[in-house]
Design a protein around this motif. Structure first.
Motif, mmCIF file in Angstrom:
data_model
loop_
_atom_site.group_PDB
_atom_site.id
_atom_site.type_symbol
_atom_site.label_atom_id
_atom_site.label_comp_id
_atom_site.label_asym_id
_atom_site.label_seq_id
_atom_site.Cartn_x
_atom_site.Cartn_y
_atom_site.Cartn_z
ATOM 1 N N PRO A 1 0.790 -1.235 0.000
ATOM 2 C CA PRO A 1 0.000 0.000 0.000
ATOM 3 C C PRO A 1 0.816 1.276 0.000
ATOM 4 N N ASP A 2 2.065 1.218 0.425
ATOM 5 C CA ASP A 2 2.861 2.442 0.528
ATOM 6 C C ASP A 2 3.846 2.628 -0.621
ATOM 7 N N ALA A 3 3.859 1.711 -1.574
ATOM 8 C CA ALA A 3 4.805 1.795 -2.686
ATOM 9 C C ALA A 3 4.298 2.779 -3.749
ATOM 10 N N TRP A 4 5.245 3.389 -4.452
ATOM 11 C CA TRP A 4 4.877 4.159 -5.633
ATOM 12 C C TRP A 4 4.153 3.250 -6.625
ATOM 13 N N ARG A 5 3.124 3.774 -7.267
ATOM 14 C CA ARG A 5 2.388 3.043 -8.295
ATOM 15 C C ARG A 5 2.720 3.656 -9.649
ATOM 16 N N VAL A 6 3.367 2.859 -10.482
ATOM 17 C CA VAL A 6 3.883 3.355 -11.755
ATOM 18 C C VAL A 6 3.268 2.528 -12.880
ATOM 19 N N VAL A 7 2.437 3.141 -13.698
ATOM 20 C CA VAL A 7 1.820 2.454 -14.832
ATOM 21 C C VAL A 7 2.848 2.368 -15.955
ATOM 22 N N GLU A 8 2.924 1.194 -16.591
ATOM 23 C CA GLU A 8 3.873 1.028 -17.686
ATOM 24 C C GLU A 8 3.286 0.135 -18.769
ATOM 25 N N PHE A 9 3.626 0.455 -20.009
ATOM 26 C CA PHE A 9 3.361 -0.397 -21.160
ATOM 27 C C PHE A 9 4.695 -0.705 -21.819
ATOM 28 N N ASP A 10 5.056 -1.973 -21.878
ATOM 29 C CA ASP A 10 6.220 -2.361 -22.672
ATOM 30 C C ASP A 10 5.889 -2.286 -24.154
ATOM 31 N N ALA A 11 4.679 -2.701 -24.485
ATOM 32 C CA ALA A 11 4.173 -2.631 -25.851
ATOM 33 C C ALA A 11 2.662 -2.450 -25.769
ATOM 34 N N CYS A 12 2.102 -1.799 -26.777
ATOM 35 C CA CYS A 12 0.661 -1.536 -26.786
ATOM 36 C C CYS A 12 0.158 -1.694 -28.209
ATOM 37 N N ALA A 13 -0.859 -2.524 -28.390
ATOM 38 C CA ALA A 13 -1.381 -2.777 -29.731
ATOM 39 C C ALA A 13 -2.236 -1.628 -30.245
ATOM 40 N N GLY A 14 -2.807 -0.854 -29.336
ATOM 41 C CA GLY A 14 -3.675 0.247 -29.737
ATOM 42 C C GLY A 14 -3.046 1.595 -29.458
ATOM 43 N N ASP A 15 -3.882 2.562 -29.129
ATOM 44 C CA ASP A 15 -3.433 3.919 -28.814
ATOM 45 C C ASP A 15 -2.946 3.955 -27.372
ATOM 46 N N VAL A 16 -1.670 4.168 -27.182
ATOM 47 C CA VAL A 16 -1.126 4.092 -25.830
ATOM 48 C C VAL A 16 -1.702 5.188 -24.940
ATOM 49 N N PHE A 17 -2.001 6.344 -25.489
ATOM 50 C CA PHE A 17 -2.574 7.397 -24.655
ATOM 51 C C PHE A 17 -3.974 7.012 -24.192
ATOM 52 N N GLY A 18 -4.744 6.390 -25.074
ATOM 53 C CA GLY A 18 -6.059 5.915 -24.663
ATOM 54 C C GLY A 18 -5.968 4.849 -23.590
ATOM 55 N N GLU A 19 -5.005 3.956 -23.728
ATOM 56 C CA GLU A 19 -4.828 2.898 -22.727
ATOM 57 C C GLU A 19 -4.314 3.451 -21.403
ATOM 58 N N LEU A 20 -3.472 4.464 -21.471
ATOM 59 C CA LEU A 20 -3.017 5.112 -20.237
ATOM 60 C C LEU A 20 -4.169 5.826 -19.540
ATOM 61 N N ALA A 21 -5.037 6.466 -20.321
ATOM 62 C CA ALA A 21 -6.203 7.130 -19.737
ATOM 63 C C ALA A 21 -7.133 6.109 -19.091
ATOM 64 N N ALA A 22 -7.338 4.970 -19.758
ATOM 65 C CA ALA A 22 -8.193 3.917 -19.189
ATOM 66 C C ALA A 22 -7.577 3.344 -17.918
ATOM 67 N N SER A 23 -6.259 3.206 -17.898
ATOM 68 C CA SER A 23 -5.574 2.719 -16.696
ATOM 69 C C SER A 23 -5.781 3.682 -15.540
ATOM 70 N N ARG A 24 -5.624 4.951 -15.835
ATOM 71 C CA ARG A 24 -5.822 5.969 -14.802
ATOM 72 C C ARG A 24 -7.255 5.915 -14.265
ATOM 73 N N ALA A 25 -8.237 5.823 -15.143
ATOM 74 C CA ALA A 25 -9.634 5.789 -14.714
ATOM 75 C C ALA A 25 -9.907 4.570 -13.850
ATOM 76 N N TYR A 26 -9.359 3.421 -14.234
ATOM 77 C CA TYR A 26 -9.563 2.198 -13.452
ATOM 78 C C TYR A 26 -8.961 2.337 -12.064
ATOM 79 N N LEU A 27 -7.739 2.829 -11.986
ATOM 80 C CA LEU A 27 -7.088 2.958 -10.686
ATOM 81 C C LEU A 27 -7.777 4.025 -9.823
ATOM 82 N N ASP A 28 -8.275 5.078 -10.437
ATOM 83 C CA ASP A 28 -9.044 6.065 -9.690
ATOM 84 C C ASP A 28 -10.316 5.441 -9.110
ATOM 85 N N ALA A 29 -10.979 4.598 -9.903
ATOM 86 C CA ALA A 29 -12.198 3.944 -9.427
ATOM 87 C C ALA A 29 -11.900 3.017 -8.250
ATOM 88 N N LEU A 30 -10.789 2.307 -8.317
ATOM 89 C CA LEU A 30 -10.416 1.453 -7.179
ATOM 90 C C LEU A 30 -10.178 2.290 -5.917
#
Length: 247
Positions: free
Chosen positions: A215-244
């Motif tokens: 719970p106290d660690a930095w949370r760092v989103v990463e994509f090594d590779a992305c088949a679609g739009d990486v910005f869209g996937e980063l936005a979706a990741s952010r929304a999911y983590l915000d919802a949690l």
């Protein structure tokens, strides 16, 4: 968790190379509050100015260059970014993670380099891929054994996806490593070595359990590779983590 959500800039390496300022602006506009650097040779002072101007914290920096002939120069660049966390992202022969002697040698090098990092006001860490988890040494994941050889000041940045690919029960791994884990790489996908990542929350990873285990660690989103739009996937990741976080 009071730290802002970070994104590893390797995820956006192509757009970053084409338009650094615009790329950072897009990440900040999504609500990311921090970034993790991956190429400290590429104008770290410029990156610091842009990040500061956008209100972005630099959560850490990958600095494989510190294993080279001039670690002081590489670590000085990290310190100039305003972070205190310098992460070795690889750089050791994979065979070293298959024997106890190899793990001891790896730890000895990291422990020695930690002293150099400290002179720059930094704490040194190590970031795993699958090959530090897949080998078993005396019946245990190699990363578990490595952690026992590491000096207390050396931290781990656990790449949760690669740990799972390597065969680990990742929440249990994080529990065993405890406070040694100062940062998590959060990524998702089908759990295979070669397929691209998907937005966090859209694949096989047990994300709520991972967050609860560190719970106290930095949370760092990463994509090594992305088949679609990486910005869209980063936005979706952010929304999911915000919802949690809102639950």
């Amino acid at each position: 968790m009071s730290r802002p959500l970070s994104v590893q800039l390797y995820s956006v390496r192509a757009p970053l190379a084409a338009d650094r300022a615009g790329t950072l602006e897009r990440l900040a506009a999504m609500g990311y509050g921090a970034v993790e650097a991956f190429d400290v040779d590429d104008d770290p002072a410029g990156l610091r100015r842009l990040a500061d101007g956008l209100g972005l914290v630099v959560s850490g920096a990958h600095v494989g260059q510190a294993l080279g002939a001039d670690p002081d120069a590489a670590l000085d660049a990290v310190a100039g970014l305003g972070t205190t966390l310098a992460v070795i992202p690889a750089g050791f022969p994979r065979e070293e993670f298959t024997t106890r002697d190899g793990l001891a040698r790896t730890a000895e090098r990291l422990n020695s380099l930690a002293g150099t990092a400290a002179r720059h006001g930094l704490r040194l860490g190590y970031h795993n891929h699958w090959w530090e988890l897949e080998p078993r040494v005396a019946g245990r994941h190699a990363l578990d054994v490595l952690a026992e050889f590491l000096a207390p000041e050396v931290f781990l940045e656990v790449d949760t996806y690669w740990a799972a690919v390597g065969g680990a029960d990742v929440p249990a791994l994080l529990g065993r490593l405890g406070d040694r884990v100062q940062a998590l790489h959060l990524k998702d996908g089908p759990g295979t070595k070669d397929d691209p990542n998907v937005a966090v929350g859209g694949g096989t990873m047990p994300v709520p359990e991972l967050l609860a285990a560190a719970p106290d660690a930095w949370r760092v989103v990463e994509f090594d590779a992305c088949a679609g739009d990486v910005f869209g996937e980063l936005a979706a990741s952010r929304a999911y983590l915000d919802a949690l976080a809102a639950v």
